[in-house]
Design a protein around this motif. Sequence first.
Motif, short mmCIF file in Angstrom:
data_model
loop_
_atom_site.label_atom_id
_atom_site.label_comp_id
_atom_site.label_asym_id
_atom_site.label_seq_id
_atom_site.Cartn_x
_atom_site.Cartn_y
_atom_site.Cartn_z
N GLY A 35 0.81 -1.21 0.00
CA GLY A 35 0.00 0.00 0.00
C GLY A 35 0.84 1.26 0.00
O GLY A 35 0.47 2.27 -0.63
N SER A 36 1.98 1.23 0.68
CA SER A 36 2.87 2.40 0.72
C SER A 36 3.38 2.74 -0.67
O SER A 36 3.38 3.91 -1.08
CB SER A 36 4.05 2.13 1.67
N TYR A 37 3.80 1.73 -1.42
CA TYR A 37 4.31 1.97 -2.76
C TYR A 37 3.21 2.42 -3.72
O TYR A 37 3.42 3.27 -4.60
CB TYR A 37 5.01 0.73 -3.30
N LEU A 38 2.02 1.86 -3.54
CA LEU A 38 0.90 2.28 -4.39
C LEU A 38 0.54 3.74 -4.16
O LEU A 38 0.30 4.50 -5.11
CB LEU A 38 -0.32 1.40 -4.13
N LEU A 39 0.52 4.17 -2.91
CA LEU A 39 0.21 5.57 -2.61
C LEU A 39 1.32 6.50 -3.08
O LEU A 39 1.06 7.62 -3.51
CB LEU A 39 -0.03 5.74 -1.11
N LEU A 40 2.56 6.03 -2.98
CA LEU A 40 3.68 6.83 -3.50
C LEU A 40 3.51 7.05 -5.00
O LEU A 40 3.70 8.16 -5.51
CB LEU A 40 5.00 6.12 -3.21
N GLY A 41 3.15 5.99 -5.73
CA GLY A 41 2.92 6.13 -7.17
C GLY A 41 1.72 7.01 -7.48
O GLY A 41 1.74 7.80 -8.42
N LEU A 42 0.67 6.91 -6.64
CA LEU A 42 -0.53 7.70 -6.85
C LEU A 42 -0.26 9.19 -6.71
O LEU A 42 -0.93 10.02 -7.36
CB LEU A 42 -1.61 7.27 -5.86
#
Length: 285
Positions: A35-42
């Motif tokens: 989830g951390s990486y997904l939010l970083l990409g978002l």
Amino acid sequence: MGAFIKYDNQKIIIKGVERLHGTKFKIMPDRIEAGSYLLLGLAHPTSKITLTNVESKYLEEVLTVIRKIGGLINIKNQSIELISPTKLNAIDVVIDIYPSFPTDLQQILTVVCTKAEETSTITDNIYVGRFSQVKELNKAGCTIDTLDNKIVINPTNLSGTTLEAQDLRCGFACIVIGSIANNVTVIEKSENIAEKNLKYGFSLFARQFVYVAVLFSAFNLFACQSLVRPRTISLRQTQIGSFAALFFAGSFFAFFLAVAVVRQPRLVCRRFFRLRKLVSPIFLV
């Protein structure tokens, strides 16, 4: 493994058994890390990232929130592809126990919401007041308000500045701030990010190191005893003895270092990063 464990009406019942046996078990991928990486990409408009070795079924609410913000999610087998939109939508999120949106992603989501076109709100029902990222966002120029367990985030173009990683989650939020802010961002207390991610690896490495050190010590003791037995010691035996003594001392040093890493990983990590700061300029010259 032979244990007797039963779940009944929010209670875990454990009954003792005489013995357990070995088994094979596959640990699930870390949903917080994913989830951390997904939010970083978002947080980066029009960006595209793909995560592998993830279980989307444990991230359903996280993916729902990302879709509401405008992200395009494609799931295939054990991979998740995220395409970030040009403009992010505002959102109203409630943090609660699983399967709701996880509290460990609240601080990162707060940073993402600064990129939205309108005001967003986040209500954390798990950890009331765990808003260490708010102070750092204020430093970066964000207009953000808190009331009890609620955060109100206004759209802001963040500016680079000096931030402090108050804890691990705040540290990752600071990384996201730096990645989307104008100019340069400096993150102090970075050991709060590195230590907590590395100490478990250090501990595992240290335990393995202990085993190797013990074996070396046993071997060197045996070697020294065998060399001392003869009355006349040749030059060759002296050289071997010196070499064995060196290994003996090195193995004991490795043993004590490994014990220190296991028992006080935070202290060892601090010494490691301090030593790295001192040594790095020498190799960069």
